[in-house]
Design a protein around this motif. Structure first.
Motif, PDB file in Angstrom:
ATOM      1  N   CYS A  55       0.852  -1.191   0.000  1.00 57.12           N
ATOM      2  CA  CYS A  55       0.000   0.000   0.000  1.00 57.12           C
ATOM      3  C   CYS A  55       0.888   1.241   0.000  1.00 57.12           C
ATOM      4  N   ARG A  56       0.911   1.949  -1.121  1.00 53.87           N
ATOM      5  CA  ARG A  56       1.719   3.164  -1.231  1.00 53.87           C
ATOM      6  C   ARG A  56       0.794   4.366  -1.205  1.00 53.87           C
ATOM      7  N   GLY A  57       1.116   5.363  -0.404  1.00 58.32           N
ATOM      8  CA  GLY A  57       0.285   6.557  -0.377  1.00 58.32           C
ATOM      9  C   GLY A  57       0.515   7.386   0.859  1.00 58.32           C
ATOM     10  N   SER A  58       0.099   8.634   0.782  1.00 60.32           N
ATOM     11  CA  SER A  58       0.203   9.541   1.920  1.00 60.32           C
ATOM     12  C   SER A  58      -1.183   9.959   2.409  1.00 60.32           C
TER      13      SER A  58
ATOM     14  N   ILE B  50      -5.133   9.810   3.041  1.00 56.70           N
ATOM     15  CA  ILE B  50      -6.172   8.794   3.287  1.00 56.70           C
ATOM     16  C   ILE B  50      -7.514   9.506   3.412  1.00 56.70           C
ATOM     17  N   LEU B  51      -8.489   9.068   2.642  1.00 57.37           N
ATOM     18  CA  LEU B  51      -9.795   9.703   2.634  1.00 57.37           C
ATOM     19  C   LEU B  51     -10.723   9.073   3.668  1.00 57.37           C
ATOM     20  N   ALA B  52     -11.651   9.870   4.175  1.00 57.32           N
ATOM     21  CA  ALA B  52     -12.684   9.401   5.103  1.00 57.32           C
ATOM     22  C   ALA B  52     -14.052   9.692   4.492  1.00 57.32           C
ATOM     23  N   ASP B  53     -15.012   8.840   4.816  1.00 55.02           N
ATOM     24  CA  ASP B  53     -16.357   9.019   4.262  1.00 55.02           C
ATOM     25  C   ASP B  53     -17.097  10.167   4.919  1.00 55.02           C
TER      26      ASP B  53
ATOM     27  N   GLN C 197     -12.573   9.284  14.361  1.00 51.53           N
ATOM     28  CA  GLN C 197     -12.267   7.971  14.923  1.00 51.53           C
ATOM     29  C   GLN C 197     -10.859   7.512  14.552  1.00 51.53           C
ATOM     30  N   ARG C 198     -10.434   7.897  13.352  1.00 52.56           N
ATOM     31  CA  ARG C 198      -9.103   7.485  12.915  1.00 52.56           C
ATOM     32  C   ARG C 198      -7.994   8.152  13.709  1.00 52.56           C
ATOM     33  N   LYS C 199      -8.286   9.231  14.359  1.00 51.47           N
ATOM     34  CA  LYS C 199      -7.284   9.931  15.147  1.00 51.47           C
ATOM     35  C   LYS C 199      -7.204   9.427  16.588  1.00 51.47           C
ATOM     36  N   GLU C 200      -8.083   8.506  16.959  1.00 50.53           N
ATOM     37  CA  GLU C 200      -8.043   7.947  18.304  1.00 50.53           C
ATOM     38  C   GLU C 200      -6.881   6.967  18.419  1.00 50.53           C
TER      39      GLU C 200
ATOM     40  N   TYR D  47      -3.172   9.392   8.291  1.00 46.74           N
ATOM     41  CA  TYR D  47      -2.168   9.860   7.341  1.00 46.74           C
ATOM     42  C   TYR D  47      -1.159   8.734   7.107  1.00 46.74           C
ATOM     43  N   GLY D  48      -0.620   8.655   5.917  1.00 46.57           N
ATOM     44  CA  GLY D  48       0.236   7.541   5.544  1.00 46.57           C
ATOM     45  C   GLY D  48       1.488   7.385   6.372  1.00 46.57           C
ATOM     46  N   ARG D  49       1.953   8.451   7.031  1.00 46.18           N
ATOM     47  CA  ARG D  49       3.167   8.353   7.846  1.00 46.18           C
ATOM     48  C   ARG D  49       2.961   7.505   9.091  1.00 46.18           C
ATOM     49  N   PHE D  50       1.726   7.405   9.550  1.00 42.36           N
ATOM     50  CA  PHE D  50       1.477   6.697  10.809  1.00 42.36           C
ATOM     51  C   PHE D  50       1.353   5.195  10.617  1.00 42.36           C
TER      52      PHE D  50
END
Length: 290
Positions: free
Chosen positions: A30-33, A35-38, A45-48, A56-59
């Motif tokens: 999986c390559r990318g920086s 990330i989209l959310a609906d 929730q993704r930041k919890e 974000y792809g760095r994490f």
């Protein structure tokens, strides 16, 4: 033989989750920086901290997450973090554990110009621990001398979490885990107690690894039992007695370092110590007792 077969079976299955790979046995690269959310709720929730899906792809991403989960389970840790090299894993694990004024103990068998304690110390390391000693760093086998440290004994002098007594296990995955000399990668695995410190250091310094390198490490891990087995049957003796090794500045430095170590010196023909057995392996694994 049963234990060997069991570990090889674990290596085949660790980290594999076909729900994130559309049924394929190997998770894709999986390559990318970005990330989209609906929606905003999903983004929040993704930041919890407990959410495995990154914002974000760095994490993290599915490729990186597969590797960290597999290594953490293999080592009996809580979570693992990836770094672009083994040295980066060492330095940032230490940065996460230490503050200004803290005392650090490092064995003198590691790479670099560090001279602190002899790896042969076991319970004797207690005499070196100060009130402000925050980390005891071990490397077994040592990079320079291949000495095996008594990690359980050292850990008892500090405390005793994790299977062998360490809080953070560090490895240069460039070496055995990847196994094909085609990637640079470091991994630090922490227990639940040390994980917040390790995670914060990795995130604050922007440390991560590329998905292609993580994929190569996953590939190498599946056959770790096969390509690691011959190492157990080799000794440092074969390395230091190779033609040409006994010449040059590097060998002279090494000889001076081990001359006072009875076990290593005798086995490698340095000095006049009595003949004793030497350890085998290479210094790609490290540990911290914090």
């Amino acid at each position: 033989m049963q234990d060997c077969d069991y570990q090889n079976t674990r290596l085949t299955h660790l980290g594999r989750d076909t729900s994130v790979s559309a049924g394929f046995v190997n998770v894709p690269v999986c390559r990318g920086s970005t990330i989209l959310a609906d929606n905003l709720e999903q983004w929040a929730q993704r930041k919890e901290p407990g959410n495995p899906y990154a914002s974000y792809g760095r994490f993290t991403n599915p490729t990186l997450q597969t590797l960290t989960q597999a290594v953490a389970e293999l080592e009996g840790g809580f979570q693992a973090s990836l770094f672009p090299s083994g040295l980066a894993a060492c330095t940032h694990a230490l940065l996460g554990m230490l503050e200004v004024g803290d005392h650090l103990l490092i064995p003198d068998s590691v790479y670099g110009p560090v001279q602190f304690y002899e790896p042969s110390l076991a319970e004797g390391i207690a005499s070196l621990i100060r009130p402000n000693t925050k980390v005891v760093y071990v490397e077994s086998p040592g990079s320079a001398t291949f000495e095996i440290q008594d990690i359980p004994a050292i850990a008892r002098c500090a405390h005793a979490p994790f299977e062998h007594g360490v809080d953070v296990s560090i490895q240069a995955a460039t070496k055995y885990l990847t196994g094909h000399s085609d990637a640079l990668l470091g991994i630090a695995t922490a227990n639940e107690r040390a994980w917040p410190l390790l995670r914060r250091a990795a995130h604050d310094f922007g440390q991560t690894a590329g998905p292609d390198d993580a994929f190569l490490a996953l590939r190498g891990m599946r056959t770790l039992g096969v390509h690691l087995a011959p190492v157990w049957h080799r000794s440092v003796l074969g390395w230091v007695r190779e033609p040409g090794f006994a010449h040059g500045y590097a060998q002279a430095q090494w000889a001076n370092l081990v001359r006072g170590r009875a076990v290593v010196a005798a086995a490698c023909g340095v000095g006049g110590a009595p003949a004793l057995a030497a350890g085998s392996g290479a210094g790609s694994g490290r540990g911290l007792c914090a």
